[in-house]
Design a protein around this motif. Structure first.
Motif, PDB file in Angstrom:
ATOM      1  N   CYS A  23      45.383  36.823  31.468  1.00 26.43           N
ATOM      2  CA  CYS A  23      44.547  36.155  32.478  1.00 26.43           C
ATOM      3  C   CYS A  23      43.112  36.689  32.478  1.00 26.43           C
ATOM      4  O   CYS A  23      42.365  36.475  33.442  1.00 26.43           O
ATOM      5  N   LYS A  66      51.592  39.748  39.024  1.00 26.55           N
ATOM      6  CA  LYS A  66      50.741  38.714  39.626  1.00 26.55           C
ATOM      7  C   LYS A  66      49.922  39.267  40.785  1.00 26.55           C
ATOM      8  O   LYS A  66      48.739  38.939  40.934  1.00 26.55           O
ATOM      9  N   ASP A  67      50.529  40.106  41.611  1.00 27.32           N
ATOM     10  CA  ASP A  67      49.809  40.703  42.741  1.00 27.32           C
ATOM     11  C   ASP A  67      48.586  41.472  42.257  1.00 27.32           C
ATOM     12  O   ASP A  67      47.482  41.334  42.799  1.00 27.32           O
ATOM     13  N   ASP A 125      45.937  39.024  40.530  1.00 29.82           N
ATOM     14  CA  ASP A 125      45.225  38.195  41.508  1.00 29.82           C
ATOM     15  C   ASP A 125      44.207  39.011  42.289  1.00 29.82           C
ATOM     16  O   ASP A 125      43.086  38.547  42.546  1.00 29.82           O
ATOM     17  N   TRP A 126      44.597  40.219  42.691  1.00 25.78           N
ATOM     18  CA  TRP A 126      43.696  41.068  43.484  1.00 25.78           C
ATOM     19  C   TRP A 126      42.446  41.422  42.682  1.00 25.78           C
ATOM     20  O   TRP A 126      41.322  41.381  43.194  1.00 25.78           O
ATOM     21  N   GLU A 165      40.190  38.144  42.087  1.00 24.62           N
ATOM     22  CA  GLU A 165      39.470  37.735  43.303  1.00 24.62           C
ATOM     23  C   GLU A 165      38.183  38.528  43.466  1.00 24.62           C
ATOM     24  O   GLU A 165      37.155  37.989  43.879  1.00 24.62           O
TER      25      GLU A 165
END
Length: 312
Positions: free
Chosen positions: A54, A290-291, A294-295, A298
Protein backbone atom coordinates in the motif's frame (compact mmCIF):
# COMPACT_ATOMS: atom_id res chain seq x y z
CA UNK A 1 4.75 -7.08 -4.21
CA UNK A 2 7.62 -5.76 -2.11
CA UNK A 3 11.11 -5.15 -3.42
CA UNK A 4 13.39 -6.66 -0.77
CA UNK A 5 17.01 -5.63 -0.29
CA UNK A 6 19.66 -6.69 2.23
CA UNK A 7 22.67 -4.67 3.33
CA UNK A 8 24.78 -3.85 6.37
CA UNK A 9 25.20 -0.85 8.65
CA UNK A 10 28.71 -0.22 9.94
CA UNK A 11 28.54 1.50 13.32
CA UNK A 12 31.07 1.74 16.15
CA UNK A 13 32.88 -1.50 15.46
CA UNK A 14 29.80 -3.52 14.57
CA UNK A 15 28.43 -4.66 11.22
CA UNK A 16 24.64 -4.82 11.59
CA UNK A 17 22.42 -6.70 9.16
CA UNK A 18 19.75 -4.52 7.51
CA UNK A 19 16.80 -5.21 5.24
CA UNK A 20 14.19 -3.15 3.41
CA UNK A 21 10.78 -3.83 1.89
CA UNK A 22 9.95 -1.13 -0.67
CA UNK A 23 6.86 -0.76 -2.87
CA UNK A 24 7.23 -1.21 -6.60
CA UNK A 25 5.53 2.17 -7.09
CA UNK A 26 5.93 5.54 -5.34
CA UNK A 27 6.84 5.58 -1.64
CA UNK A 28 4.06 7.30 0.31
CA UNK A 29 5.72 6.90 3.72
CA UNK A 30 8.71 5.26 5.38
CA UNK A 31 8.46 3.02 8.43
CA UNK A 32 11.57 2.23 10.43
CA UNK A 33 11.05 -0.88 12.54
CA UNK A 34 12.84 -1.95 15.74
CA UNK A 35 12.47 -5.63 16.66
CA UNK A 36 12.15 -7.20 20.10
CA UNK A 37 14.13 -9.44 22.47
CA UNK A 38 15.45 -12.68 20.93
CA UNK A 39 14.03 -11.62 17.60
CA UNK A 40 15.19 -10.48 14.18
CA UNK A 41 13.84 -8.40 11.35
CA UNK A 42 12.96 -11.36 9.09
CA UNK A 43 10.36 -12.71 11.53
CA UNK A 44 7.45 -10.43 10.72
CA UNK A 45 5.75 -12.68 8.17
CA UNK A 46 3.33 -10.82 5.86
CA UNK A 47 3.36 -7.58 7.84
CA UNK A 48 6.10 -5.71 5.98
CA UNK A 49 5.10 -6.90 2.48
CA UNK A 50 1.51 -5.85 3.21
CA UNK A 51 2.66 -2.34 4.12
CA UNK A 52 4.82 -2.15 1.01
CA UNK A 53 1.82 -3.16 -1.09
CA UNK A 54 0.00 0.00 0.00
CA UNK A 55 2.98 2.30 -0.57
CA UNK A 56 4.75 2.19 2.81
CA UNK A 57 8.46 1.33 2.61
CA UNK A 58 9.78 -0.59 5.63
CA UNK A 59 13.37 -0.49 6.87
CA UNK A 60 14.77 -2.58 9.70
CA UNK A 61 17.96 -4.03 11.14
CA UNK A 62 19.02 -6.84 13.41
CA UNK A 63 20.12 -5.07 16.55
CA UNK A 64 23.57 -5.55 18.04
CA UNK A 65 23.54 -8.95 19.74
CA UNK A 66 20.59 -10.35 17.77
CA UNK A 67 19.76 -12.16 14.55
CA UNK A 68 22.20 -11.98 11.65
CA UNK A 69 24.18 -9.24 13.38
CA UNK A 70 25.61 -11.98 15.64
CA UNK A 71 28.86 -13.30 14.17
CA UNK A 72 29.93 -15.66 16.99
CA UNK A 73 28.34 -17.12 20.15
CA UNK A 74 30.01 -14.52 22.38
CA UNK A 75 28.07 -11.79 20.49
CA UNK A 76 24.69 -13.13 21.59
CA UNK A 77 22.83 -10.50 23.59
CA UNK A 78 25.88 -8.23 23.58
CA UNK A 79 23.87 -5.06 23.07
CA UNK A 80 25.86 -2.73 25.27
CA UNK A 81 24.20 -0.21 27.62
CA UNK A 82 21.09 1.79 26.74
CA UNK A 83 23.23 4.64 25.37
CA UNK A 84 24.74 2.21 22.82
CA UNK A 85 21.33 0.74 21.93
CA UNK A 86 19.87 4.21 21.26
CA UNK A 87 22.97 5.34 19.34
CA UNK A 88 22.66 2.33 17.01
CA UNK A 89 19.00 3.18 16.40
CA UNK A 90 19.86 6.80 15.62
CA UNK A 91 22.61 5.73 13.22
CA UNK A 92 20.05 3.66 11.31
CA UNK A 93 17.17 6.15 11.46
CA UNK A 94 18.93 9.42 10.65
CA UNK A 95 19.85 8.70 6.99
CA UNK A 96 16.15 8.09 6.25
CA UNK A 97 15.09 11.52 7.52
CA UNK A 98 14.80 14.34 5.01
CA UNK A 99 13.64 17.93 5.32
CA UNK A 100 13.29 18.30 1.55
CA UNK A 101 9.85 19.36 0.28
CA UNK A 102 7.80 16.37 -0.82
CA UNK A 103 10.00 13.79 0.92
CA UNK A 104 8.00 10.84 2.31
CA UNK A 105 7.20 11.25 6.01
CA UNK A 106 9.03 8.94 8.40
CA UNK A 107 7.40 6.81 11.09
CA UNK A 108 9.18 4.73 13.74
CA UNK A 109 7.74 1.52 15.21
CA UNK A 110 8.95 -0.93 17.82
CA UNK A 111 7.75 -4.32 18.99
CA UNK A 112 8.10 -5.56 22.59
CA UNK A 113 11.63 -4.66 23.79
CA UNK A 114 11.88 -2.56 20.64
CA UNK A 115 8.74 -0.68 21.68
CA UNK A 116 10.38 0.28 24.96
CA UNK A 117 13.47 1.39 23.04
CA UNK A 118 11.39 3.49 20.65
CA UNK A 119 9.64 5.22 23.56
CA UNK A 120 13.00 5.84 25.25
CA UNK A 121 14.35 7.49 22.08
CA UNK A 122 11.21 9.58 21.62
CA UNK A 123 11.59 10.85 25.20
CA UNK A 124 15.36 11.43 25.08
CA UNK A 125 16.09 15.14 25.45
CA UNK A 126 19.30 15.10 23.40
CA UNK A 127 17.47 13.83 20.27
CA UNK A 128 14.43 16.14 20.27
CA UNK A 129 15.58 18.36 17.40
CA UNK A 130 17.83 15.89 15.65
CA UNK A 131 15.28 13.05 15.47
CA UNK A 132 11.96 13.49 17.28
CA UNK A 133 10.78 16.72 15.64
CA UNK A 134 11.45 15.22 12.19
CA UNK A 135 9.43 12.02 12.73
CA UNK A 136 5.75 12.08 11.70
CA UNK A 137 4.56 9.37 14.08
CA UNK A 138 5.58 6.67 16.56
CA UNK A 139 3.98 3.23 16.76
CA UNK A 140 4.24 0.68 19.56
CA UNK A 141 3.31 -2.99 19.20
CA UNK A 142 2.98 -4.79 22.56
CA UNK A 143 5.68 -2.51 24.04
CA UNK A 144 7.77 -3.67 26.98
CA UNK A 145 6.54 -1.19 29.58
CA UNK A 146 6.01 -3.90 32.16
CA UNK A 147 6.37 -7.66 32.56
CA UNK A 148 3.32 -9.83 32.07
CA UNK A 149 2.41 -11.33 35.47
CA UNK A 150 3.59 -14.76 34.28
CA UNK A 151 7.16 -13.48 33.74
CA UNK A 152 7.63 -10.83 36.42
CA UNK A 153 10.92 -11.50 38.27
CA UNK A 154 11.25 -11.15 42.02
CA UNK A 155 13.01 -8.22 43.71
CA UNK A 156 16.03 -10.30 44.74
CA UNK A 157 16.60 -11.54 41.19
CA UNK A 158 16.34 -8.02 39.76
CA UNK A 159 18.58 -6.45 42.41
CA UNK A 160 21.13 -9.26 42.17
CA UNK A 161 21.21 -9.09 38.39
CA UNK A 162 21.78 -5.34 38.36
CA UNK A 163 24.59 -5.66 40.90
CA UNK A 164 26.23 -8.51 38.97
CA UNK A 165 25.99 -6.54 35.70
CA UNK A 166 28.47 -4.00 37.06
CA UNK A 167 31.02 -6.73 37.77
CA UNK A 168 30.34 -9.14 34.88
CA UNK A 169 28.64 -6.97 32.18
CA UNK A 170 29.20 -9.49 29.38
CA UNK A 171 28.08 -12.57 31.33
CA UNK A 172 25.37 -14.27 29.29
CA UNK A 173 22.04 -15.46 30.65
CA UNK A 174 19.32 -17.41 28.86
CA UNK A 175 15.78 -16.07 29.24
CA UNK A 176 13.37 -18.16 27.22
CA UNK A 177 9.70 -17.38 26.71
CA UNK A 178 7.65 -20.43 25.65
CA UNK A 179 6.61 -20.10 21.97
CA UNK A 180 3.00 -20.90 22.91
CA UNK A 181 2.99 -17.72 25.03
CA UNK A 182 3.91 -15.53 22.06
CA UNK A 183 1.31 -16.50 19.45
CA UNK A 184 -1.88 -18.52 19.24
CA UNK A 185 -0.88 -19.83 15.80
CA UNK A 186 0.57 -23.38 16.03
CA UNK A 187 2.65 -22.87 12.87
CA UNK A 188 4.21 -19.71 14.30
CA UNK A 189 4.96 -21.57 17.53
CA UNK A 190 6.78 -24.28 15.56
CA UNK A 191 8.67 -21.64 13.57
CA UNK A 192 9.83 -19.88 16.75
CA UNK A 193 11.07 -23.16 18.26
CA UNK A 194 12.95 -24.08 15.08
CA UNK A 195 14.60 -20.69 14.41
CA UNK A 196 18.29 -20.97 15.35
CA UNK A 197 18.68 -17.18 15.31
CA UNK A 198 16.34 -16.88 18.29
CA UNK A 199 18.97 -17.59 20.92
CA UNK A 200 17.07 -16.20 23.96
CA UNK A 201 20.39 -14.99 25.39
CA UNK A 202 21.01 -11.63 26.99
CA UNK A 203 24.06 -10.25 28.76
CA UNK A 204 23.79 -8.95 32.32
CA UNK A 205 24.56 -5.44 31.04
CA UNK A 206 21.95 -5.61 28.31
CA UNK A 207 19.28 -7.13 30.54
CA UNK A 208 19.99 -4.54 33.24
CA UNK A 209 19.60 -1.74 30.70
CA UNK A 210 16.31 -3.22 29.53
CA UNK A 211 15.07 -3.42 33.15
CA UNK A 212 16.10 0.20 33.77
CA UNK A 213 14.18 1.38 30.69
CA UNK A 214 11.14 -0.63 31.73
CA UNK A 215 11.32 0.74 35.27
CA UNK A 216 11.45 4.30 33.94
CA UNK A 217 8.43 3.68 31.72
CA UNK A 218 6.47 1.98 34.50
CA UNK A 219 7.15 4.86 36.89
CA UNK A 220 6.49 7.44 34.18
CA UNK A 221 9.91 9.06 34.55
CA UNK A 222 10.62 8.33 30.88
CA UNK A 223 8.07 10.66 29.34
CA UNK A 224 7.74 13.13 26.44
CA UNK A 225 9.97 16.17 26.79
CA UNK A 226 8.10 19.48 27.10
CA UNK A 227 4.81 18.10 28.39
CA UNK A 228 1.93 19.42 26.28
CA UNK A 229 4.51 21.13 24.07
CA UNK A 230 6.20 17.87 23.17
CA UNK A 231 7.77 17.50 19.75
CA UNK A 232 6.19 14.05 19.42
CA UNK A 233 3.55 14.59 16.74
CA UNK A 234 1.56 11.35 17.06
CA UNK A 235 1.58 7.98 18.85
CA UNK A 236 -0.26 4.72 18.11
CA UNK A 237 -0.17 1.91 20.69
CA UNK A 238 -1.59 -1.56 20.13
CA UNK A 239 -1.61 -4.36 22.70
CA UNK A 240 -3.30 -7.75 23.06
CA UNK A 241 -5.35 -8.19 26.21
CA UNK A 242 -4.05 -11.77 26.68
CA UNK A 243 -0.37 -10.97 26.18
CA UNK A 244 1.76 -13.36 28.28
CA UNK A 245 5.11 -11.62 27.65
CA UNK A 246 4.54 -7.90 28.21
CA UNK A 247 1.86 -6.36 30.39
CA UNK A 248 -1.25 -5.03 28.65
CA UNK A 249 -2.26 -3.13 31.81
CA UNK A 250 1.13 -1.41 32.06
CA UNK A 251 0.74 -0.17 28.47
CA UNK A 252 -2.76 1.12 29.17
CA UNK A 253 -1.63 2.92 32.33
CA UNK A 254 1.26 4.58 30.49
CA UNK A 255 -1.08 5.65 27.73
CA UNK A 256 -3.67 7.05 30.16
CA UNK A 257 -1.26 8.77 32.55
CA UNK A 258 1.56 9.92 30.27
CA UNK A 259 0.66 9.88 26.58
CA UNK A 260 -2.88 11.21 27.10
CA UNK A 261 -1.55 14.23 28.98
CA UNK A 262 1.12 15.14 26.43
CA UNK A 263 0.40 13.93 22.88
CA UNK A 264 -2.71 15.32 21.18
CA UNK A 265 -2.77 12.93 18.21
CA UNK A 266 -2.84 9.55 19.90
CA UNK A 267 -4.57 6.20 19.64
CA UNK A 268 -4.78 3.10 21.82
CA UNK A 269 -6.02 -0.16 20.28
CA UNK A 270 -6.97 -3.10 22.51
CA UNK A 271 -6.83 -6.43 20.68
CA UNK A 272 -9.23 -8.56 22.68
CA UNK A 273 -7.81 -11.99 23.49
CA UNK A 274 -4.72 -11.56 21.31
CA UNK A 275 -1.24 -12.70 22.37
CA UNK A 276 2.13 -10.94 22.20
CA UNK A 277 2.97 -11.06 18.50
CA UNK A 278 0.11 -9.11 16.97
CA UNK A 279 1.86 -9.45 13.59
CA UNK A 280 1.79 -13.27 13.85
CA UNK A 281 -1.24 -14.25 15.91
CA UNK A 282 -3.04 -16.23 13.25
CA UNK A 283 -5.33 -15.14 10.37
CA UNK A 284 -6.64 -12.24 12.44
CA UNK A 285 -3.23 -10.54 12.13
CA UNK A 286 -4.38 -9.00 8.87
CA UNK A 287 -6.58 -6.71 10.99
CA UNK A 288 -3.42 -5.50 12.71
CA UNK A 289 -1.69 -4.98 9.34
CA UNK A 290 -4.60 -2.83 8.18
CA UNK A 291 -4.77 -0.82 11.41
CA UNK A 292 -1.10 0.12 11.18
CA UNK A 293 -1.18 0.84 7.44
CA UNK A 294 -4.30 2.99 7.66
CA UNK A 295 -2.95 5.02 10.59
CA UNK A 296 0.31 5.73 8.76
CA UNK A 297 -1.33 6.62 5.44
CA UNK A 298 -3.83 8.99 7.06
CA UNK A 299 -0.94 11.00 8.47
CA UNK A 300 1.05 10.80 5.26
CA UNK A 301 -1.68 12.18 3.04
CA UNK A 302 -2.50 15.11 5.33
CA UNK A 303 0.43 16.58 7.33
CA UNK A 304 -1.88 18.72 9.45
CA UNK A 305 -1.87 16.82 12.75
CA UNK A 306 -4.47 19.20 14.15
CA UNK A 307 -7.27 17.31 12.37
CA UNK A 308 -6.64 14.12 14.33
CA UNK A 309 -8.28 13.42 17.66
CA UNK A 310 -7.40 10.94 20.37
CA UNK A 311 -8.97 7.51 19.96
CA UNK A 312 -9.16 4.50 22.28
Amino acid sequence: MAVEKESTLEVEGASLYTKSWEPEGPIKAKLIFIHGFSDHINRYYGFFPSLAACGIAVYGFDQRGWGRSVKKPADRGLTGPTSRVIADMVAFIEPHLSDAPGAPPVFIMGHSMGGGQVLTLACDEQYQDRIVSRVRGWLLESPFIGFAPELKPGFIKVYGGRFASKIFPHRQMVNQIPPEDLSRDPEVQKSIAADELLHNTGTLEGLSGMLDRTDGLTRGTIRPVGGENTKIKAIWLGHGSSDKATDYNASKRYYDRVIASTVKDRMFKRYEGWFHQLHADGPCSEEFYKDVGDWILERSEDPDSGKFEAKI
